[in-house]
Write a protein that holds these residues in place. Structure first.
Motif, mmCIF file in Angstrom:
data_model
loop_
_atom_site.group_PDB
_atom_site.id
_atom_site.type_symbol
_atom_site.label_atom_id
_atom_site.label_comp_id
_atom_site.label_asym_id
_atom_site.label_seq_id
_atom_site.Cartn_x
_atom_site.Cartn_y
_atom_site.Cartn_z
ATOM 1 N N LEU A 233 -108.581 9.861 -18.996
ATOM 2 C CA LEU A 233 -109.275 9.644 -20.264
ATOM 3 C C LEU A 233 -109.794 8.219 -20.414
ATOM 4 N N TRP A 234 -109.056 7.252 -19.890
ATOM 5 C CA TRP A 234 -109.486 5.859 -20.043
ATOM 6 C C TRP A 234 -110.473 5.511 -18.940
ATOM 7 N N ASN A 235 -111.577 4.905 -19.313
ATOM 8 C CA ASN A 235 -112.565 4.494 -18.314
ATOM 9 C C ASN A 235 -113.295 3.258 -18.832
ATOM 10 N N ALA A 236 -114.177 2.735 -17.994
ATOM 11 C CA ALA A 236 -114.873 1.502 -18.337
ATOM 12 C C ALA A 236 -115.737 1.669 -19.578
ATOM 13 N N TRP A 237 -116.262 2.886 -19.787
ATOM 14 C CA TRP A 237 -117.094 3.109 -20.962
ATOM 15 C C TRP A 237 -116.268 3.000 -22.235
ATOM 16 N N ASP B 261 -112.070 2.733 -10.196
ATOM 17 C CA ASP B 261 -112.295 4.180 -10.199
ATOM 18 C C ASP B 261 -112.859 4.686 -11.522
ATOM 19 N N SER B 262 -112.747 3.889 -12.586
ATOM 20 C CA SER B 262 -113.229 4.341 -13.893
ATOM 21 C C SER B 262 -114.586 3.724 -14.234
ATOM 22 N N SER B 263 -115.309 3.257 -13.230
ATOM 23 C CA SER B 263 -116.605 2.626 -13.466
ATOM 24 C C SER B 263 -117.569 3.593 -14.137
ATOM 25 N N VAL B 264 -118.463 3.020 -14.944
ATOM 26 C CA VAL B 264 -119.489 3.791 -15.643
ATOM 27 C C VAL B 264 -120.827 3.509 -14.979
ATOM 28 N N LEU B 265 -121.647 4.542 -14.870
ATOM 29 C CA LEU B 265 -123.008 4.377 -14.371
ATOM 30 C C LEU B 265 -123.947 4.373 -15.574
ATOM 31 N N GLU B 266 -124.657 3.274 -15.747
ATOM 32 C CA GLU B 266 -125.628 3.179 -16.837
ATOM 33 C C GLU B 266 -127.010 3.488 -16.281
ATOM 34 N N VAL B 267 -127.716 4.383 -16.934
ATOM 35 C CA VAL B 267 -129.035 4.827 -16.475
ATOM 36 C C VAL B 267 -130.061 4.503 -17.557
ATOM 37 N N PHE B 268 -131.177 3.887 -17.140
ATOM 38 C CA PHE B 268 -132.249 3.514 -18.060
ATOM 39 C C PHE B 268 -133.530 4.210 -17.626
ATOM 40 N N VAL B 269 -134.183 4.866 -18.603
ATOM 41 C CA VAL B 269 -135.446 5.544 -18.333
ATOM 42 C C VAL B 269 -136.469 5.074 -19.363
ATOM 43 N N HIS B 270 -137.593 4.505 -18.868
ATOM 44 C CA HIS B 270 -138.731 4.169 -19.723
ATOM 45 C C HIS B 270 -139.891 5.052 -19.272
ATOM 46 N N PHE C 175 -128.414 6.001 -20.855
ATOM 47 C CA PHE C 175 -127.319 6.965 -20.700
ATOM 48 C C PHE C 175 -126.116 6.270 -20.066
ATOM 49 N N GLN C 176 -124.953 6.512 -20.637
ATOM 50 C CA GLN C 176 -123.699 6.075 -20.026
ATOM 51 C C GLN C 176 -123.070 7.304 -19.371
ATOM 52 N N CYS C 177 -122.830 7.245 -18.071
ATOM 53 C CA CYS C 177 -122.413 8.431 -17.317
ATOM 54 C C CYS C 177 -121.150 8.151 -16.504
ATOM 55 N N MET C 178 -120.420 9.235 -16.246
ATOM 56 C CA MET C 178 -119.257 9.202 -15.356
ATOM 57 C C MET C 178 -119.410 10.320 -14.327
ATOM 58 N N ASP D 213 -116.918 14.626 -10.656
ATOM 59 C CA ASP D 213 -115.770 14.585 -9.756
ATOM 60 C C ASP D 213 -115.445 13.128 -9.479
ATOM 61 N N PRO D 214 -114.338 12.599 -10.025
ATOM 62 C CA PRO D 214 -114.015 11.181 -9.835
ATOM 63 C C PRO D 214 -113.882 10.777 -8.369
ATOM 64 N N GLN D 215 -113.610 11.750 -7.503
ATOM 65 C CA GLN D 215 -113.461 11.444 -6.083
ATOM 66 C C GLN D 215 -114.808 11.332 -5.376
ATOM 67 N N ARG D 216 -115.896 11.641 -6.088
ATOM 68 C CA ARG D 216 -117.219 11.617 -5.462
ATOM 69 C C ARG D 216 -118.169 10.785 -6.321
ATOM 70 N N PRO D 217 -118.094 9.455 -6.214
ATOM 71 C CA PRO D 217 -119.004 8.605 -6.995
ATOM 72 C C PRO D 217 -120.457 8.841 -6.593
#
Length: 868
Positions: free
Chosen positions: A581-585, A682-691, A730-733, A736-740
């Motif tokens: 449940l706990w992650n960087a986001w 392992d709890s890193s968040v992927l931030e995605v920006f679309v213009h 978008f803030q994404c996770m 599958d945590p084992q497959r970044p």
């Protein structure tokens, strides 16, 4: 032709199968009539003995120089409905060759009779070599029981695997101890899993068997009664272990019945079925399941607690006497074990029990409690009063324990040894209590201890990666023990009915007043328990970039001490609810709310921040960062003109600067896509920006694409640019945590998709619902309200979570012709709680007709039926 394959043999196998089926049916009826499982397990072993004896007599010549042994659990005369029947056929190689066909017919007959047999055919030399190489084989042979053949073979077998030949007591104990550690580690070193393994998990039946095997090798005994006679275990300990074993055996027998196959894990598939069968019910509800599971957790905890004492006694026996080191008048160290110095400790005085924990708290980590002292403590638990009836001196002594640097370790020890449940009866009621959902993966007591453990991390500053600000806030606490008390009581009223926060706040206030805390300290602890969910709900369900949201939250918090303690309690609570449940986001979300609220308090609640002020601050911060990127003031101003004003109201300077730098690299392009990783664990968040130029189906296409690459969206912010473009973040996770998911892959896939003229064909992938979600159904709920000062419609959706849910919702919104301006995605186990800010195609809020149309469409997609 082997004897087992003749027509007569087939008839006998069929008759044996009928007898075994009848035996199992009779035993199932006896189980439903509440007969003890260990009695049933012995009866089944005896019934199978008769079948095996008959098959051997039919297939193997009576003069064959072979012996047949039951080994493993069958050797112990303990056979569950789906257990393997383990056999050893012992004889020299010549005998094995001579009677190969007969033995093959014997095994075939058993399989034809549906006896689940597993066998090995070995000579005595083979047995010794295999046992010496594999401790599992050695252990199975220690439980051997001769069924047929020359009686002298039993003595020869026991001699071959005896202590003097292979696996000395020291070697055997060390190997089994390591095996136990490794097995526990596979289950996270806790019995408090949502789907625990009754046999192999910590505190399960395998632990009891391991203790028995160790006793056999170390002391040469085969049962608890003999250990009690030797003084190595107390009568109360023996009775407690037998009672726990009986509960575990009952659960295992029932699990085999409801599963209808070899199954040792209490999976969600079977928990309701088993609870119903054990209770004689047609159907079990959540409370029935929770009561059954609480019985398991409490039994497993007792096995672990007493098992730890026995393991230490085995070590003491193997190590011999150790010269004690006197610590103080009451206690001494024996090796790495803390022990009471006097045989009559604790002298009938509960203060001596608290003194034990005080002395223990000053010793190095890894110091254990000596087995004799642990046993005496267990026998002396009735001395410990509940705090309400305790003396003022004893209450003061308890508070002193909370004021020590190692207070969290002390509370954990007091819980494990049963003292905390005596002192706080409400804690006893939640010990082993689980909730039948996917959000709370631990029992209430274990969740509470994990929360306190997170406080210890904040104090030490040893986990800065996971908790970016907690280690900075902790040193500012005026009285850390107040936060410990709030953590101890925050969930203590779970399962009573009513609001557990309100009930727990009352308990906390009574406890603090009884322990002589000041009115201000008492109010703080009680308020923290009452409001312990406030910060989490605010951060995850509201737009914390909205100054009004921050202002309302700041007014509730009111001062810096309440903010600091609530922030630390919230971080610790979320991180202790589930490892996933706990992650960087979430870390960033709570840190943002904390910082914004701290600034609001510093400014003064009578001076709420204005939107213009917030925008100006963000612009200034963004300019400073862009200068470091080499962007001039004029270039920055040009970039700012192409960006939404709302970016500066709701975004971080660092985030806005990143997006501006993306635009600056290719200012002539209409489409910009960028992705970056926030955090480095392992709890890193992927931030995605679309213009991109705005067009129908854009949000749905982005969501579907992110779903396809394996990302789950946590938050989406969608802003309208000044030139008809959109700025979507978008803030994404990873699903599958084992497959970044690499940022470059996300960028490429989004560019490919968004470059297409027609977005209507972009659909999310079909995903099967995970097994564990199939057993939890939440009635979908759709609600509407006002947002953005009435300029938009706030829509909330509560339903059962499932893969691809957000992508399906996005498709529904697209089909309804609606625009999405903000989305906050929250998942609590099996429960999804998503909030969207919407408008119609004219950028107006939804009228009642559009709201009803959307509600109908969402309910239909979530139930598979048209709404009534």
């Amino acid at each position: 032709m082997s004897p087992g394959s003749t027509a007569e043999g087939q008839e006998r196998a069929q008759a044996a199968r009928t007898r075994l089926d009848q035996l199992d049916a009779d035993l199932a009826a006896r189980f439903d009539a509440s007969e003890a499982a260990h009695v049933l397990a012995r009866a089944r072993a005896d019934g199978v003995d008769a079948l095996i004896t008959e098959a051997w007599a039919d297939c193997v010549p009576s003069d064959a120089p072979l012996a047949l042994f039951a080994v493993g659990g069958y050797g112990r005369r303990s056979l569950y409905p789906q257990s393997d029947v383990d056999l050893l056929i012992l004889g020299d190689e010549d005998a094995q060759v001579t009677h190969r066909d007969a033995l093959a017919g014997f095994i075939a007959r058993l399989w034809d009779a549906h006896v689940q047999v597993s066998h090995a055919t070995r000579s005595l030399a083979d047995v010794r070599a295999a046992a010496a190489e594999d401790i599992t084989i050695q252990t199975a042979l220690m439980d051997s029981r001769q069924l047929l053949g020359d009686a002298a073979m039993d003595a020869r077998l026991q001699d071959a695997i005896g202590v003097g030949k292979i696996w000395s007591s020291d070697e055997y104990y060390a190997a089994k101890r390591e095996e136990l550690r490794n097995r526990h580690a596979r289950f996270g070193d806790t019995a408090d899993n949502l789907e625990p393994n009754i046999k192999e998990g910590p505190g399960g039946l395998r632990d009891l068997q391991t203790l028995r095997w160790m006793a056999m090798r170390v002391y040469g005994v085969t049962g608890l009664e003999q250990l009690e006679a030797m003084g190595k275990i107390g009568r109360d300990e023996r009775v407690t272990l037998l009672r726990a074993a009986s509960e575990l055996q009952r659960l295992r027998w029932g699990l085999h019945l409801v599963a209808g196959k070899r199954e040792e894990r209490l999976r969600f598939d079977y928990q309701r079925l088993l609870a119903a069968r054990l209770g004689g019910l047609e159907q079990a509800d959540n409370s029935d399941v929770e009561r059954m599971m609480q019985g398991f957790y409490r039994s497993a905890a007792l096995v672990l607690r007493i098992g730890e004492r026995l393991l230490q006694r085995f070590e003491e026996e193997l190590e011999g006497d150790v010269e004690p080191e006197v610590l103080d008048p009451g206690f001494e160290l024996r090796g790495r074990w803390l022990a009471a110095r006097h045989a009559n400790w604790p002298h009938g005085d509960p203060a001596q029990i608290f003194a034990l924990f005080a002395t223990w708290s000053h010793l190095p980590e890894g110091t254990g409690l000596h087995s004799r002292t642990a046993r005496t403590l267990a026998e002396s638990l009735p001395l410990v009063p509940d705090y309400a009836s305790a003396s003022p001196a004893l209450r003061t002594q308890f508070m002193h324990l909370l004021q020590q640097p190692e207070a969290v370790t002390t509370l954990r020890r007091m819980s494990q040894l049963g003292v905390l449940a005596r002192w706080i009866p409400a804690f006893a009621r939640v010990t082993g209590r689980m909730q039948f959902d996917l959000f709370h993966v631990y029992t209430v007591d274990q969740h509470t201890l994990a929360l306190l453990g997170n406080f210890a991390l904040f104090q030490s500053g040893s986990d800065e990666q996971r908790f970016s600000m907690a280690h900075e806030v902790w040193p500012r606490l005026r009285k850390p023990e107040l936060l410990l008390l709030a953590g101890l009581f925050h969930d203590i009223a779970k399962g009573r009915g009513g609001d557990h926060s309100e009930l727990g706040a009352v308990d906390a206030r009574e406890f603090c007043e009884a322990h002589g805390l000041s009115a201000a300290d008492t109010d703080l602890v009680s308020w923290l328990v009452l409001k312990h969910l406030l910060m989490s709900v605010t951060a995850q369900k509201q737009d914390i970039a909205d100054p009004d949201v921050v202002q309302r939250f700041a007014e509730t918090v009111a001062d810096r001490e309440h903010l600091d303690t609530l922030y630390l309690l919230t971080c610790a609570d979320i991180a202790a609810t589930s490892p996933k449940l706990w992650n960087a986001w979430k870390d960033r979300l709570l840190a943002d709310l904390y910082v914004a609220t701290r600034l609001a308090l510093r400014r003064g609640l009578e001076n709420p921040v204005a939107a213009a002020e917030r925008i100006a601050e963000t612009r200034a911060g963004t300019r400073a960062i862009l200068r470091a990127y080499g962007v001039t003031e004029d270039a920055a101003d040009t970039l700012f003109l192409s960006m939404p004003e709302e970016s500066f109201l709701r975004g971080h300077p660092e985030q806005v600067a990143w997006q501006a730098s993306v635009l600056a690299k290719a200012p002539a392009e209409a489409l910009h896509v960028a992705a970056r990783t926030i955090g480095n664990d392992d709890s890193s968040v992927l931030e995605v920006f679309v213009h991109s130029p705005d067009r129908d189906g854009l949000f749905a296409a982005i969501v579907a694409t992110l779903d396809r690459v394996g990302l789950a969206i946590q938050q989406a912010r969608l802003l309208q640019g000044p030139d008809g473009s959109v700025f979507d973040t978008f803030q994404c996770m990873p699903i599958d945590p084992q497959r970044p998911v690499p940022p470059a892959l996300v960028e490429q896939r989004l560019r490919d998709v968004l470059s297409k003229e027609d977005l209507a064909s972009i659909r999310p992938p079909r995903r099967t619902q995970p097994r564990h979600l199939q057993h939890f159904r939440i009635r979908p709920q759709v609600a509407f309200g006002d947002a953005a000062n009435g300029r938009r419609t706030l829509m909330s959706l509560v339903c059962t979570d499932r893969p691809g849910l957000l992508a399906e919702v996005a498709q529904t919104l697209r089909a309804q012709g609606l625009r999405v301006h903000d989305a906050r995605i929250a998942t609590f186990g099996e429960r999804a709680e998503d909030v969207f800010q919407l408008s119609d195609e004219r950028d107006l809020p939804l009228d009642e007709s559009r709201q009803q149309s959307l509600r109908d469409a969402l309910l239909a997609s979530n139930t598979g039926e048209s709404p009534s």
